[in-house]
Design a protein around this motif. Structure first.
Motif, PDB file in Angstrom:
ATOM      1  N   GLY A 109      42.552  25.859  39.757  1.00  0.00           N
ATOM      2  CA  GLY A 109      43.754  26.278  40.487  1.00  0.00           C
ATOM      3  C   GLY A 109      43.393  27.001  41.761  1.00  0.00           C
ATOM      4  N   LEU A 110      44.392  27.205  42.606  1.00  0.00           N
ATOM      5  CA  LEU A 110      44.150  27.935  43.850  1.00  0.00           C
ATOM      6  C   LEU A 110      43.992  29.416  43.540  1.00  0.00           C
ATOM      7  N   GLN A 111      43.308  30.111  44.427  1.00  0.00           N
ATOM      8  CA  GLN A 111      43.109  31.548  44.258  1.00  0.00           C
ATOM      9  C   GLN A 111      44.466  32.268  44.202  1.00  0.00           C
ATOM     10  N   GLY A 112      44.585  33.142  43.223  1.00  0.00           N
ATOM     11  CA  GLY A 112      45.822  33.907  43.119  1.00  0.00           C
ATOM     12  C   GLY A 112      46.894  33.246  42.276  1.00  0.00           C
ATOM     13  N   ALA A 113      46.627  32.009  41.846  1.00  0.00           N
ATOM     14  CA  ALA A 113      47.630  31.289  41.046  1.00  0.00           C
ATOM     15  C   ALA A 113      47.803  31.926  39.671  1.00  0.00           C
ATOM     16  N   GLY A 114      46.754  32.605  39.214  1.00  0.00           N
ATOM     17  CA  GLY A 114      46.819  33.216  37.885  1.00  0.00           C
ATOM     18  C   GLY A 114      45.838  32.578  36.914  1.00  0.00           C
ATOM     19  N   LYS A 115      44.825  31.940  37.463  1.00  0.00           N
ATOM     20  CA  LYS A 115      43.867  31.174  36.647  1.00  0.00           C
ATOM     21  C   LYS A 115      43.076  32.047  35.679  1.00  0.00           C
ATOM     22  N   THR A 116      42.492  33.104  36.202  1.00  0.00           N
ATOM     23  CA  THR A 116      41.648  33.953  35.358  1.00  0.00           C
ATOM     24  C   THR A 116      42.488  34.634  34.264  1.00  0.00           C
ATOM     25  N   THR A 117      43.657  35.092  34.648  1.00  0.00           N
ATOM     26  CA  THR A 117      44.555  35.709  33.675  1.00  0.00           C
ATOM     27  C   THR A 117      44.946  34.691  32.599  1.00  0.00           C
ATOM     28  N   THR A 118      45.300  33.490  33.044  1.00  0.00           N
ATOM     29  CA  THR A 118      45.740  32.456  32.110  1.00  0.00           C
ATOM     30  C   THR A 118      44.610  32.041  31.170  1.00  0.00           C
ATOM     31  N   ALA A 120      42.296  33.902  29.969  1.00  0.00           N
ATOM     32  CA  ALA A 120      42.233  34.892  28.884  1.00  0.00           C
ATOM     33  C   ALA A 120      43.446  34.791  27.959  1.00  0.00           C
ATOM     34  N   LYS A 121      44.586  34.468  28.538  1.00  0.00           N
ATOM     35  CA  LYS A 121      45.792  34.304  27.704  1.00  0.00           C
ATOM     36  C   LYS A 121      45.617  33.148  26.720  1.00  0.00           C
ATOM     37  N   ILE A 122      45.076  32.045  27.227  1.00  0.00           N
ATOM     38  CA  ILE A 122      44.878  30.867  26.371  1.00  0.00           C
ATOM     39  C   ILE A 122      43.851  31.170  25.282  1.00  0.00           C
ATOM     40  N   TYR A 141      32.049  33.074  43.596  1.00  0.00           N
ATOM     41  CA  TYR A 141      32.304  33.501  44.971  1.00  0.00           C
ATOM     42  C   TYR A 141      33.019  34.842  45.045  1.00  0.00           C
ATOM     43  N   ARG A 142      33.699  35.169  43.980  1.00  0.00           N
ATOM     44  CA  ARG A 142      34.420  36.441  43.949  1.00  0.00           C
ATOM     45  C   ARG A 142      33.844  37.280  42.829  1.00  0.00           C
ATOM     46  N   PRO A 143      32.955  38.223  43.146  1.00  0.00           N
ATOM     47  CA  PRO A 143      32.376  39.064  42.090  1.00  0.00           C
ATOM     48  C   PRO A 143      33.473  39.697  41.240  1.00  0.00           C
ATOM     49  N   LYS A 147      34.094  40.104  36.881  1.00  0.00           N
ATOM     50  CA  LYS A 147      34.441  41.385  36.253  1.00  0.00           C
ATOM     51  C   LYS A 147      35.805  41.276  35.547  1.00  0.00           C
ATOM     52  N   GLN A 148      36.743  40.649  36.249  1.00  0.00           N
ATOM     53  CA  GLN A 148      38.104  40.503  35.706  1.00  0.00           C
ATOM     54  C   GLN A 148      38.090  39.682  34.409  1.00  0.00           C
ATOM     55  N   LEU A 149      37.273  38.635  34.405  1.00  0.00           N
ATOM     56  CA  LEU A 149      37.191  37.808  33.198  1.00  0.00           C
ATOM     57  C   LEU A 149      36.578  38.612  32.054  1.00  0.00           C
ATOM     58  N   SER A 249      52.419  29.459  36.085  1.00  0.00           N
ATOM     59  CA  SER A 249      52.374  30.916  35.957  1.00  0.00           C
ATOM     60  C   SER A 249      53.552  31.544  36.698  1.00  0.00           C
ATOM     61  N   LYS A 250      53.753  32.808  36.429  1.00  0.00           N
ATOM     62  CA  LYS A 250      54.751  33.624  37.141  1.00  0.00           C
ATOM     63  C   LYS A 250      56.179  33.096  37.006  1.00  0.00           C
ATOM     64  N   MET A 251      56.472  32.535  35.868  1.00  0.00           N
ATOM     65  CA  MET A 251      57.840  32.091  35.616  1.00  0.00           C
ATOM     66  C   MET A 251      58.767  33.283  35.392  1.00  0.00           C
ATOM     67  N   ASP A 252      58.183  34.451  35.221  1.00  0.00           N
ATOM     68  CA  ASP A 252      58.992  35.673  35.092  1.00  0.00           C
ATOM     69  C   ASP A 252      59.461  36.156  36.461  1.00  0.00           C
ATOM     70  N   GLY A 253      58.859  35.621  37.504  1.00  0.00           N
ATOM     71  CA  GLY A 253      59.181  36.080  38.851  1.00  0.00           C
ATOM     72  C   GLY A 253      60.421  35.395  39.406  1.00  0.00           C
ATOM     73  N   VAL A 274      53.920  28.278  30.021  1.00  0.00           N
ATOM     74  CA  VAL A 274      54.437  29.030  31.167  1.00  0.00           C
ATOM     75  C   VAL A 274      53.997  30.483  31.045  1.00  0.00           C
ATOM     76  N   GLY A 275      53.549  31.038  32.171  1.00  0.00           N
ATOM     77  CA  GLY A 275      53.164  32.451  32.222  1.00  0.00           C
ATOM     78  C   GLY A 275      54.419  33.271  32.452  1.00  0.00           C
ATOM     79  N   MET A 276      54.606  34.283  31.627  1.00  0.00           N
ATOM     80  CA  MET A 276      55.836  35.073  31.692  1.00  0.00           C
ATOM     81  C   MET A 276      55.584  36.531  32.051  1.00  0.00           C
ATOM     82  N   GLY A 277      54.392  36.832  32.581  1.00  0.00           N
ATOM     83  CA  GLY A 277      54.120  38.210  32.963  1.00  0.00           C
ATOM     84  C   GLY A 277      52.638  38.436  33.113  1.00  0.00           C
ATOM     85  N   GLU A 278      52.289  39.661  33.498  1.00  0.00           N
ATOM     86  CA  GLU A 278      50.880  39.970  33.749  1.00  0.00           C
ATOM     87  C   GLU A 278      50.111  40.305  32.476  1.00  0.00           C
TER      88      GLU A 278
HETATM   89  P1  GDP Z   1      43.331  33.629  40.001  1.00  0.00           P
HETATM   90  O1  GDP Z   1      42.862  34.000  41.372  1.00  0.00           O
HETATM   91  O2  GDP Z   1      44.010  32.302  39.993  1.00  0.00           O
HETATM   92  O3  GDP Z   1      42.298  33.756  38.956  1.00  0.00           O
HETATM   93  O4  GDP Z   1      44.532  34.631  39.678  1.00  0.00           O
HETATM   94  P2  GDP Z   1      44.571  35.929  38.747  1.00  0.00           P
HETATM   95  O5  GDP Z   1      44.450  35.550  37.320  1.00  0.00           O
HETATM   96  O6  GDP Z   1      43.651  36.955  39.294  1.00  0.00           O
HETATM   97  O7  GDP Z   1      46.082  36.360  38.988  1.00  0.00           O
HETATM   98  C1  GDP Z   1      46.576  36.749  40.256  1.00  0.00           C
HETATM   99  C2  GDP Z   1      47.692  37.773  40.058  1.00  0.00           C
HETATM  100  O8  GDP Z   1      48.788  37.157  39.409  1.00  0.00           O
HETATM  101  C3  GDP Z   1      47.282  38.933  39.174  1.00  0.00           C
HETATM  102  O9  GDP Z   1      47.836  40.110  39.695  1.00  0.00           O
HETATM  103  C4  GDP Z   1      47.913  38.590  37.828  1.00  0.00           C
HETATM  104  O10 GDP Z   1      48.202  39.731  37.059  1.00  0.00           O
HETATM  105  C5  GDP Z   1      49.162  37.894  38.269  1.00  0.00           C
HETATM  106  N1  GDP Z   1      49.679  36.949  37.249  1.00  0.00           N
HETATM  107  C6  GDP Z   1      49.034  35.954  36.614  1.00  0.00           C
HETATM  108  N2  GDP Z   1      49.863  35.299  35.788  1.00  0.00           N
HETATM  109  C7  GDP Z   1      51.079  35.886  35.899  1.00  0.00           C
HETATM  110  C8  GDP Z   1      52.374  35.645  35.311  1.00  0.00           C
HETATM  111  O11 GDP Z   1      52.601  34.745  34.500  1.00  0.00           O
HETATM  112  N3  GDP Z   1      53.383  36.491  35.708  1.00  0.00           N
HETATM  113  C9  GDP Z   1      53.182  37.499  36.621  1.00  0.00           C
HETATM  114  N4  GDP Z   1      54.234  38.236  36.943  1.00  0.00           N
HETATM  115  N5  GDP Z   1      51.998  37.716  37.187  1.00  0.00           N
HETATM  116  C10 GDP Z   1      50.960  36.935  36.841  1.00  0.00           C
END
Ligand code: GDP
Length: 297
Positions: A109-118, A120-122, A141-143, A147-149, A249-253, A274-278
């Protein structure tokens, strides 16, 4: 969940229909024109909207009282059914690879999409199902990503494999397979690097990983708030790398609904979650029928 605007607009259209005892072709057409506008404003892909409205119209024109429903209710029922079809009808789950002791999932996924968070969620979801996942830090590329993972892995109580930032992702992925084999992991989830925009290097890196490690499922994480952009990203990743499914991701937004309604129709690939939050527990299985009901309110 967002969609308030889409839901409000659709409900308004249907309120007018409900009050009619019998529907003429004009009534249906006028209502569908408004449905079309509402979907376009929700950032649903234009072609998808056209096909959708056509499918509904073909079924709805001339509908009569049936099963105790008045014609207005029948149209709503048809819209609901066509929305479910649009989103893929069935719910799709992550499949364990038959005959393999380790299933390999590549997250992209693109940076910031929520890949690393997702990722861990999965892992948490799979752990609940009795699996023993290993998370692999391939984003060199992003130290901060490594750490986040690691932090997220700790929170989920799943192991994280990292070789720091001085090895290439293919070598890391390969080494992680060996590590997984030795340590009894049955799922390996590769967290790959994203970029701000789609670029050739990113696609090549993903292709390289796939060429060197037997990846069983490639999941793409896209940000639902970006609407049609998310759908275009999915199309491009599918063409260049090949994806098996999408996590929205970010379907809560503040999302308008366009991505949820268009991804399957445009790419042919289902939405799995679907991601529903952080929080790491904020991941829901995607059910097309429930989503249609939510959208229709
Ligand atoms: P990556 O760059 O794709 O790995 O993105 P990250 O996993 O670092 O997520 C980027 C930002 O989006 C972080 O602040 C996450 O907490 C936030 N995030 C990820 N998934 C969700 C989601 O489902 N809902 C909300 N509200 N925020 C999310």
């Amino acid at each position: 969940m967002a969609f308030e605007s889409l839901t409000d607009k659709l409900q308004n259209v249907f309120k007018n229909l409900r009050s009619k005892g019998r529907l003429t072709e004009e009534d249906v057409k006028a209502a569908l024109k408004e449905v079309k506008m509402a979907l376009l404003e929700a950032d649903v892909n234009f072609k998808v909207v056209k096909q959708f409205v056509k499918a509904v119209e073909e079924r709805a024109v001339g509908v009569d009282v049936m099963n105790g429903l008045n014609p207005g209710q029948m149209v709503i029922k048809i819209v609901n059914e066509e929305m479910v079809t649009l989103m893929g009808s069935e719910t799709t789950e992550i499949q364990m690879q038959p005959g393999k002791s380790i299933t390999v999932i590549m997250m992209c996924g693109l940076q910031g999409a929520g890949k690393t968070t997702t990722t861990a969620k999965i892992a948490g979801k799979l752990k609940l199902k009795g699996k023993k996942p290993l998370l692999v830090a391939c984003d060199i590329y992003r130290p901060a990503a490594i750490k986040q993972l690691q932090i997220n892995g700790e929170k989920q109580e799943v192991d994280v494999f990292s070789m720091g930032e001085h090895h290439n992702p293919v070598d890391i992925a390969k080494a992680s397979m060996e590590h997984a084999g030795k340590n009894g992991h049955n799922v390996v989830i590769l967290d790959t690097a994203g970029r701000l925009h789609i670029d050739e290097d990113m696609m090549m890196e993903l292709q390289n990983i796939k060429a060197n490690v037997e990846v069983h499922q490639t999941l793409l994480v896209v940000d639902a708030m970006t609407g049609q952009d998310a759908v275009n990203v999915a199309k491009e990743f599918d063409e260049k790398v090949g994806i098996d499914g999408v996590v929205l991701s970010k379907m809560d937004g503040d999302t308008r609904g366009g991505a949820a309604l268009s991804v399957k129709a445009v790419t042919g690939k289902p939405i799995l979650y679907v991601g529903m939050g952080e929080k790491l527990s904020d991941l829901e299985q995607f059910y097309p029928d429930r989503m249609a009901s939510r959208i229709l309110g």
